[in-house]
Write a protein that holds these residues in place. Structure first.
Motif, PDB file in Angstrom:
ATOM      1  N   GLU A 229       0.817  -1.220   0.000  1.00  0.00           N
ATOM      2  CA  GLU A 229       0.000   0.000   0.000  1.00  0.00           C
ATOM      3  C   GLU A 229       0.847   1.264   0.000  1.00  0.00           C
ATOM      4  N   GLU A 230       1.993   1.222   0.660  1.00  0.00           N
ATOM      5  CA  GLU A 230       2.865   2.398   0.750  1.00  0.00           C
ATOM      6  C   GLU A 230       3.276   2.895  -0.629  1.00  0.00           C
ATOM      7  N   PHE A 231       3.354   1.942  -1.592  1.00  0.00           N
ATOM      8  CA  PHE A 231       3.798   2.286  -2.942  1.00  0.00           C
ATOM      9  C   PHE A 231       2.679   2.126  -3.978  1.00  0.00           C
ATOM     10  N   ASN A 232       1.445   1.941  -3.518  1.00  0.00           N
ATOM     11  CA  ASN A 232       0.305   1.740  -4.435  1.00  0.00           C
ATOM     12  C   ASN A 232       0.609   0.652  -5.468  1.00  0.00           C
ATOM     13  N   THR A 233       1.208  -0.416  -4.995  1.00  0.00           N
ATOM     14  CA  THR A 233       1.720  -1.483  -5.866  1.00  0.00           C
ATOM     15  C   THR A 233       1.204  -2.845  -5.408  1.00  0.00           C
ATOM     16  N   ALA A 234       0.947  -3.709  -6.373  1.00  0.00           N
ATOM     17  CA  ALA A 234       0.587  -5.100  -6.089  1.00  0.00           C
ATOM     18  C   ALA A 234       1.368  -6.002  -7.028  1.00  0.00           C
ATOM     19  N   PHE A 235       1.865  -7.118  -6.503  1.00  0.00           N
ATOM     20  CA  PHE A 235       2.553  -8.048  -7.395  1.00  0.00           C
ATOM     21  C   PHE A 235       2.153  -9.485  -7.088  1.00  0.00           C
ATOM     22  N   ILE A 236       2.244 -10.311  -8.127  1.00  0.00           N
ATOM     23  CA  ILE A 236       1.893 -11.726  -8.069  1.00  0.00           C
ATOM     24  C   ILE A 236       3.132 -12.536  -8.421  1.00  0.00           C
ATOM     25  N   THR A 237       3.297 -13.679  -7.779  1.00  0.00           N
ATOM     26  CA  THR A 237       4.354 -14.614  -8.155  1.00  0.00           C
ATOM     27  C   THR A 237       3.739 -15.957  -8.504  1.00  0.00           C
ATOM     28  N   LEU A 238       4.345 -16.626  -9.471  1.00  0.00           N
ATOM     29  CA  LEU A 238       3.985 -18.002  -9.802  1.00  0.00           C
ATOM     30  C   LEU A 238       5.275 -18.781 -10.023  1.00  0.00           C
ATOM     31  N   SER A 239       5.495 -19.788  -9.207  1.00  0.00           N
ATOM     32  CA  SER A 239       6.697 -20.612  -9.338  1.00  0.00           C
ATOM     33  C   SER A 239       6.474 -21.694 -10.392  1.00  0.00           C
ATOM     34  N   GLN A 240       7.557 -22.289 -10.837  1.00  0.00           N
ATOM     35  CA  GLN A 240       7.443 -23.396 -11.789  1.00  0.00           C
ATOM     36  C   GLN A 240       6.671 -24.555 -11.173  1.00  0.00           C
ATOM     37  N   GLU A 241       6.884 -24.779  -9.890  1.00  0.00           N
ATOM     38  CA  GLU A 241       6.174 -25.849  -9.195  1.00  0.00           C
ATOM     39  C   GLU A 241       4.662 -25.612  -9.227  1.00  0.00           C
ATOM     40  N   GLU A 242       4.251 -24.365  -9.030  1.00  0.00           N
ATOM     41  CA  GLU A 242       2.825 -24.037  -9.060  1.00  0.00           C
ATOM     42  C   GLU A 242       2.260 -24.165 -10.478  1.00  0.00           C
ATOM     43  N   LEU A 243       3.011 -23.729 -11.456  1.00  0.00           N
ATOM     44  CA  LEU A 243       2.577 -23.874 -12.846  1.00  0.00           C
ATOM     45  C   LEU A 243       2.372 -25.341 -13.200  1.00  0.00           C
ATOM     46  N   ASP A 244       3.315 -26.177 -12.793  1.00  0.00           N
ATOM     47  CA  ASP A 244       3.220 -27.610 -13.077  1.00  0.00           C
ATOM     48  C   ASP A 244       2.022 -28.242 -12.361  1.00  0.00           C
ATOM     49  N   ALA A 245       1.783 -27.799 -11.137  1.00  0.00           N
ATOM     50  CA  ALA A 245       0.694 -28.375 -10.342  1.00  0.00           C
ATOM     51  C   ALA A 245      -0.666 -28.129 -10.978  1.00  0.00           C
ATOM     52  N   TYR A 246      -0.779 -27.002 -11.685  1.00  0.00           N
ATOM     53  CA  TYR A 246      -2.055 -26.659 -12.323  1.00  0.00           C
ATOM     54  C   TYR A 246      -2.018 -26.849 -13.841  1.00  0.00           C
ATOM     55  N   GLU A 247      -1.092 -27.703 -14.298  1.00  0.00           N
ATOM     56  CA  GLU A 247      -1.019 -28.124 -15.702  1.00  0.00           C
ATOM     57  C   GLU A 247      -0.983 -26.924 -16.653  1.00  0.00           C
ATOM     58  N   TYR A 248      -0.065 -26.015 -16.377  1.00  0.00           N
ATOM     59  CA  TYR A 248       0.060 -24.787 -17.170  1.00  0.00           C
ATOM     60  C   TYR A 248       0.242 -25.078 -18.653  1.00  0.00           C
ATOM     61  N   LYS A 249      -0.519 -24.359 -19.468  1.00  0.00           N
ATOM     62  CA  LYS A 249      -0.365 -24.361 -20.922  1.00  0.00           C
ATOM     63  C   LYS A 249      -0.070 -22.931 -21.376  1.00  0.00           C
ATOM     64  N   LYS A 250       0.633 -22.794 -22.500  1.00  0.00           N
ATOM     65  CA  LYS A 250       0.984 -21.475 -23.018  1.00  0.00           C
ATOM     66  C   LYS A 250      -0.273 -20.610 -23.123  1.00  0.00           C
ATOM     67  N   GLY A 251      -0.185 -19.417 -22.576  1.00  0.00           N
ATOM     68  CA  GLY A 251      -1.299 -18.487 -22.616  1.00  0.00           C
ATOM     69  C   GLY A 251      -2.173 -18.502 -21.372  1.00  0.00           C
ATOM     70  N   ASP A 252      -1.962 -19.472 -20.490  1.00  0.00           N
ATOM     71  CA  ASP A 252      -2.824 -19.595 -19.312  1.00  0.00           C
ATOM     72  C   ASP A 252      -2.731 -18.411 -18.360  1.00  0.00           C
ATOM     73  N   THR A 253      -1.574 -17.740 -18.322  1.00  0.00           N
ATOM     74  CA  THR A 253      -1.415 -16.615 -17.398  1.00  0.00           C
ATOM     75  C   THR A 253      -1.741 -15.265 -18.046  1.00  0.00           C
ATOM     76  N   GLU A 254      -2.209 -15.299 -19.290  1.00  0.00           N
ATOM     77  CA  GLU A 254      -2.560 -14.072 -20.003  1.00  0.00           C
ATOM     78  C   GLU A 254      -3.600 -13.288 -19.206  1.00  0.00           C
ATOM     79  N   GLY A 255      -3.299 -12.033 -18.927  1.00  0.00           N
ATOM     80  CA  GLY A 255      -4.245 -11.157 -18.244  1.00  0.00           C
ATOM     81  C   GLY A 255      -4.182 -11.199 -16.733  1.00  0.00           C
TER      82      GLY A 255
END
Length: 338
Positions: A229-255
């Motif tokens: 909040e101090e910087f009016n900023t929000a960020f998200i992380t996704l690890s390779q382990e998390e991508l694999d766990a949810y069967e990531y396909k190209k384009g899945d994180t779009e948006g």
């Protein structure tokens, strides 16, 4: 689009050419839509044209007419090399630096063809003989329409061409909500609909074809969101382990990165995605107002793009990357709280 550029492209296309059309690596809706739109136009004019993409693109874009004709370099490098070596004209679309095309870069650097750049990103390189660069444009697709209109060839716009350009404009403007969307953009879109672009179909096929695994991945991403909040900023992380766990396909994180900006008071949103195969952290930056993520990405994360949308990369771990990111914010506090 100025008269000099129009004349140069017209002169180039007045004779038969062997044309290759190339977008950037990890092509998005604007990259695929603009290359397909230009490809349909050139084919309708009797030119020998082929699209070569550096690597594969998301499934939610593969419904567009002509995608089955696209050559993917990572899958058919031999054919791609032959076509580039024989090309007399190479159009590069939706990027302005050859470093954006991955393994295709050395092939284009050695090519003898005449280069034409059509792009709307900041700080273009000078590799092309003909450069149509305009950072005020909503999308490269809108620029391709301007080229066709400038050549007095709008009668050549088929429904297949129209839906390609419409889709690229739609995706690159966030369904027409970004500040780059102008009255001219809406005029172009109206003309594309008149030419047969089915706008509802485009929206449904791009945005309403989620898989359960993609929605679960989105849930994971939102759970990982950190709000500063101090910087009016929000960020998200996704690890390779998390991508694999949810069967990531190209384009899945779009948006996904845009969800940060839906929070009241947030002006800077970022997503960090680990890619162990390439050994990098892929980063997407978004902002509202005057805070330039293009300048931020260029200064700190080997990237760039637009004022309010840019990309970058990091060669250190996910944890070290986010630590570095957070350490940079204090020097931008005034800008982020303006």
């Amino acid at each position: 689009m100025n008269l000099e550029i129009t004349k140069a492209i017209k002169t180039l296309l007045n004779v038969p050419q062997k044309i290759v059309i190339i977008p950037h690596k990890n092509p998005d809706g604007d990259a695929i839509g603009s290359t397909l739109g230009l490809w349909h136009y050139l084919k309708n004019k009797g030119q020998d044209a082929t699209i070569i993409v550096p690597n594969d693109f998301p499934k939610f874009l593969k419904w567009m007419p002509g995608t089955e004709q696209i050559i993917i370099f990572e899958k058919d490098a031999s054919t791609a090399r032959q076509l580039i070596n024989k090309a007399t004209v190479i159009f590069t679309l939706d990027f302005n630096h050859l470093g954006r095309i991955g393994q295709l870069q050395p092939l284009l650097e050695d090519a003898s063809a005449t280069f034409v750049m059509i792009d709307h990103h900041q700080e273009p390189d000078d590799y092309a003989k003909i450069t149509y660069s305009d950072v005020s444009m909503s999308s490269t697709c809108e620029m391709v329409y301007n080229v066709i209109e400038g050549l007095n060839d709008t009668e050549c716009i088929t429904s297949e061409l129209a839906i390609s350009l419409y889709t690229g404009i739609m995706t690159d403007t966030g369904s027409f909500k970004y500040s780059s969307t102008t009255s001219r953009t809406h005029t172009v879109v109206a003309k594309l609909i008149e030419k047969g672009a089915k706008n509802t179909e485009a929206h449904n096929k791009v945005y309403d074809t989620n898989t359960p695994s993609r929605l679960h991945l989105l849930g994971c991403a939102l759970k990982n969101m950190v709000i500063l909040e101090e910087f009016n900023t929000a960020f998200i992380t996704l690890s390779q382990e998390e991508l694999d766990a949810y069967e990531y396909k190209k384009g899945d994180t779009e948006g996904f990165v845009n969800y940060g900006l839906t929070l009241e008071g947030i002006v800077f949103a970022v997503i960090f995605i680990e890619n162990k195969e390439e050994g990098i952290i892929k980063i997407s930056f978004r902002s509202e107002g005057d805070f330039s993520v293009n300048e931020f990405a260029r200064a700190h994360f080997n990237g760039g793009g637009h004022t309010n949308a840019a990309g970058g990369r990091s060669d250190v771990s996910l944890e070290d990357t986010t630590t570095l990111f957070k350490s940079l914010l204090p020097q931008y506090k005034a800008d982020l709280n303006a």
